[in-house]
Design a protein around this motif. Structure first.
Motif, mmCIF file in Angstrom:
data_model
loop_
_atom_site.group_PDB
_atom_site.id
_atom_site.type_symbol
_atom_site.label_atom_id
_atom_site.label_comp_id
_atom_site.label_asym_id
_atom_site.label_seq_id
_atom_site.Cartn_x
_atom_site.Cartn_y
_atom_site.Cartn_z
ATOM 1 N N SER A 134 0.769 -1.214 0.059
ATOM 2 C CA SER A 134 -0.035 -0.072 0.058
ATOM 3 C C SER A 134 0.891 1.352 -0.096
ATOM 4 N N SER B 30 -0.240 4.122 0.909
ATOM 5 C CA SER B 30 -0.889 4.960 1.880
ATOM 6 C C SER B 30 -0.215 4.922 3.158
ATOM 7 N N ARG C 238 6.290 1.096 0.978
ATOM 8 C CA ARG C 238 6.094 2.622 0.822
ATOM 9 C C ARG C 238 7.287 3.150 1.746
ATOM 10 N N SER D 251 -3.257 3.014 6.045
ATOM 11 C CA SER D 251 -3.596 2.205 5.113
ATOM 12 C C SER D 251 -4.540 0.992 5.628
#
Length: 184
Positions: free
Chosen positions: A10, A12, A41, A15
Protein backbone atom coordinates in the motif's frame (compact mmCIF):
# COMPACT_ATOMS: atom_id res chain seq x y z
CA UNK A 1 8.82 -22.24 13.62
CA UNK A 2 9.11 -20.28 10.39
CA UNK A 3 10.21 -16.79 9.46
CA UNK A 4 7.46 -14.91 7.62
CA UNK A 5 7.90 -11.69 5.68
CA UNK A 6 4.68 -9.65 5.80
CA UNK A 7 4.75 -7.29 2.81
CA UNK A 8 2.39 -4.34 2.46
CA UNK A 9 2.13 -2.97 -1.05
CA UNK A 10 0.00 0.00 0.00
CA UNK A 11 1.26 3.49 -0.86
CA UNK A 12 -0.93 5.06 1.83
CA UNK A 13 0.35 6.09 5.26
CA UNK A 14 -3.12 5.43 6.74
CA UNK A 15 -3.69 2.09 5.09
CA UNK A 16 -6.40 -0.49 5.73
CA UNK A 17 -4.22 -3.02 3.91
CA UNK A 18 -1.23 -2.42 6.18
CA UNK A 19 -3.43 -2.37 9.28
CA UNK A 20 -5.00 -5.67 8.24
CA UNK A 21 -1.60 -7.25 7.65
CA UNK A 22 -0.28 -6.17 11.04
CA UNK A 23 -3.48 -7.55 12.62
CA UNK A 24 -2.82 -10.92 10.94
CA UNK A 25 0.88 -10.76 11.85
CA UNK A 26 -0.19 -10.96 15.50
CA UNK A 27 -2.00 -14.25 14.84
CA UNK A 28 1.04 -15.70 13.08
CA UNK A 29 3.30 -14.57 15.92
CA UNK A 30 0.95 -16.21 18.43
CA UNK A 31 1.32 -19.44 16.42
CA UNK A 32 5.07 -19.29 17.08
CA UNK A 33 6.28 -17.78 13.81
CA UNK A 34 8.75 -14.94 13.57
CA UNK A 35 7.05 -12.22 11.53
CA UNK A 36 9.04 -9.44 9.86
CA UNK A 37 6.96 -6.54 8.50
CA UNK A 38 7.97 -4.78 5.29
CA UNK A 39 6.07 -1.70 4.13
CA UNK A 40 7.15 -1.12 0.55
CA UNK A 41 6.16 2.55 0.89
CA UNK A 42 9.07 2.97 3.33
CA UNK A 43 11.61 2.06 0.64
CA UNK A 44 13.19 4.96 -1.26
CA UNK A 45 11.01 5.92 -4.22
CA UNK A 46 14.02 6.88 -6.34
CA UNK A 47 15.53 3.41 -5.84
CA UNK A 48 12.24 1.65 -6.62
CA UNK A 49 11.44 3.72 -9.70
CA UNK A 50 15.05 3.83 -10.88
CA UNK A 51 15.37 0.03 -10.55
CA UNK A 52 18.42 0.48 -8.35
CA UNK A 53 18.92 -3.09 -7.09
CA UNK A 54 22.22 -2.04 -5.51
CA UNK A 55 20.62 0.55 -3.25
CA UNK A 56 21.13 -0.62 0.37
CA UNK A 57 17.40 -0.49 1.18
CA UNK A 58 16.46 -2.52 -1.91
CA UNK A 59 19.25 -5.01 -1.26
CA UNK A 60 18.05 -5.33 2.36
CA UNK A 61 14.46 -5.97 1.18
CA UNK A 62 15.69 -8.62 -1.26
CA UNK A 63 17.65 -10.22 1.58
CA UNK A 64 14.51 -10.31 3.75
CA UNK A 65 12.72 -12.15 0.94
CA UNK A 66 15.65 -14.56 0.57
CA UNK A 67 15.73 -15.38 4.29
CA UNK A 68 11.96 -15.80 4.71
CA UNK A 69 10.35 -19.22 4.73
CA UNK A 70 7.05 -17.70 3.65
CA UNK A 71 5.49 -14.42 2.67
CA UNK A 72 2.15 -12.78 3.31
CA UNK A 73 1.69 -10.23 0.54
CA UNK A 74 -1.04 -7.64 0.93
CA UNK A 75 -2.12 -5.05 -1.59
CA UNK A 76 -4.94 -2.64 -2.20
CA UNK A 77 -6.59 -3.18 -5.58
CA UNK A 78 -6.26 -0.37 -8.10
CA UNK A 79 -7.68 -0.69 -11.61
CA UNK A 80 -8.40 -4.42 -11.05
CA UNK A 81 -4.78 -5.23 -10.18
CA UNK A 82 -2.29 -5.10 -7.34
CA UNK A 83 -0.59 -1.81 -6.55
CA UNK A 84 2.12 -0.32 -8.74
CA UNK A 85 4.23 0.08 -5.62
CA UNK A 86 4.18 -3.67 -5.02
CA UNK A 87 4.93 -4.25 -8.70
CA UNK A 88 7.98 -1.99 -8.42
CA UNK A 89 9.40 -4.13 -5.63
CA UNK A 90 8.57 -7.46 -7.27
CA UNK A 91 10.26 -6.26 -10.47
CA UNK A 92 13.50 -5.61 -8.58
CA UNK A 93 13.68 -9.05 -6.95
CA UNK A 94 15.55 -11.88 -8.68
CA UNK A 95 13.41 -13.85 -11.15
CA UNK A 96 13.08 -16.86 -8.85
CA UNK A 97 13.14 -15.03 -5.51
CA UNK A 98 10.15 -17.01 -4.23
CA UNK A 99 11.52 -20.47 -5.01
CA UNK A 100 10.73 -22.84 -2.18
CA UNK A 101 8.52 -20.33 -0.39
CA UNK A 102 4.90 -20.53 0.72
CA UNK A 103 2.92 -17.38 -0.10
CA UNK A 104 -0.42 -16.03 1.12
CA UNK A 105 -1.76 -13.28 -1.18
CA UNK A 106 -4.26 -10.83 0.31
CA UNK A 107 -6.06 -7.91 -1.27
CA UNK A 108 -8.33 -5.12 -0.13
CA UNK A 109 -10.66 -3.03 -2.23
CA UNK A 110 -13.85 -1.04 -2.46
CA UNK A 111 -16.01 -3.47 -4.41
CA UNK A 112 -16.45 -7.19 -4.91
CA UNK A 113 -15.86 -6.56 -8.62
CA UNK A 114 -12.15 -6.80 -7.72
CA UNK A 115 -12.33 -10.15 -5.93
CA UNK A 116 -10.58 -11.99 -8.77
CA UNK A 117 -7.61 -9.62 -8.82
CA UNK A 118 -5.62 -12.04 -6.67
CA UNK A 119 -6.12 -14.95 -9.07
CA UNK A 120 -5.81 -13.04 -12.33
CA UNK A 121 -3.22 -10.38 -11.50
CA UNK A 122 -1.12 -11.30 -8.45
CA UNK A 123 -1.03 -15.11 -8.45
CA UNK A 124 0.57 -15.41 -11.93
CA UNK A 125 3.43 -13.11 -10.91
CA UNK A 126 4.03 -14.99 -7.67
CA UNK A 127 3.98 -18.26 -9.58
CA UNK A 128 6.43 -16.99 -12.19
CA UNK A 129 8.79 -16.07 -9.35
CA UNK A 130 8.93 -19.72 -8.30
CA UNK A 131 6.70 -19.82 -5.21
CA UNK A 132 6.57 -23.43 -3.98
CA UNK A 133 3.00 -23.08 -2.76
CA UNK A 134 0.56 -20.20 -3.13
CA UNK A 135 -2.27 -20.80 -0.70
CA UNK A 136 -5.80 -19.65 -1.39
CA UNK A 137 -5.72 -15.87 -1.04
CA UNK A 138 -8.41 -13.66 0.37
CA UNK A 139 -10.03 -10.40 -0.74
CA UNK A 140 -11.45 -8.13 1.96
CA UNK A 141 -13.77 -5.23 1.29
CA UNK A 142 -12.62 -1.85 2.60
CA UNK A 143 -15.96 -1.54 4.40
CA UNK A 144 -15.07 -4.64 6.46
CA UNK A 145 -11.94 -2.96 7.82
CA UNK A 146 -12.22 -0.08 10.30
CA UNK A 147 -8.90 1.71 10.74
CA UNK A 148 -8.35 3.14 14.22
CA UNK A 149 -6.27 6.30 14.77
CA UNK A 150 -3.38 4.20 16.16
CA UNK A 151 -3.18 2.18 12.91
CA UNK A 152 -4.78 -0.96 14.29
CA UNK A 153 -7.96 -2.32 12.74
CA UNK A 154 -11.31 -3.78 13.60
CA UNK A 155 -12.42 -6.42 11.10
CA UNK A 156 -16.07 -7.31 10.47
CA UNK A 157 -16.86 -10.72 12.00
CA UNK A 158 -17.48 -12.63 8.74
CA UNK A 159 -14.32 -11.22 7.16
CA UNK A 160 -12.33 -11.90 10.33
CA UNK A 161 -13.42 -15.54 10.31
CA UNK A 162 -12.46 -15.98 6.64
CA UNK A 163 -9.09 -14.29 7.20
CA UNK A 164 -8.40 -16.46 10.24
CA UNK A 165 -9.01 -19.55 8.11
CA UNK A 166 -6.72 -18.24 5.34
CA UNK A 167 -3.93 -17.45 7.82
CA UNK A 168 -4.29 -20.83 9.52
CA UNK A 169 -4.16 -22.65 6.16
CA UNK A 170 -1.04 -20.65 5.29
CA UNK A 171 0.56 -21.62 8.60
CA UNK A 172 -0.19 -25.31 8.00
CA UNK A 173 1.11 -25.14 4.40
CA UNK A 174 4.21 -23.35 5.61
CA UNK A 175 4.87 -26.17 8.05
CA UNK A 176 4.49 -28.77 5.29
CA UNK A 177 6.82 -26.89 2.96
CA UNK A 178 9.41 -26.57 5.73
CA UNK A 179 9.23 -30.32 6.44
CA UNK A 180 9.67 -31.13 2.74
CA UNK A 181 12.65 -28.78 2.48
CA UNK A 182 14.27 -30.36 5.55
CA UNK A 183 13.73 -33.86 4.15
CA UNK A 184 15.08 -32.97 0.70
Amino acid sequence: MATILSVSGSPSAASRTTGLLRHLDARLTAQGHEVVPLDVRALPAEALLGADVRHPAIAAAADLVRRADGLVIGTPVYKAAYSGLLKSLLDLLPQYALTGKTVLPLATGGTTAHVLSIDYALRPVLSSMGAAHIVQGWFTLDTDIALRPDGTVDVAPAAAEALTQAVDQFSVALGRTSLLAAAG
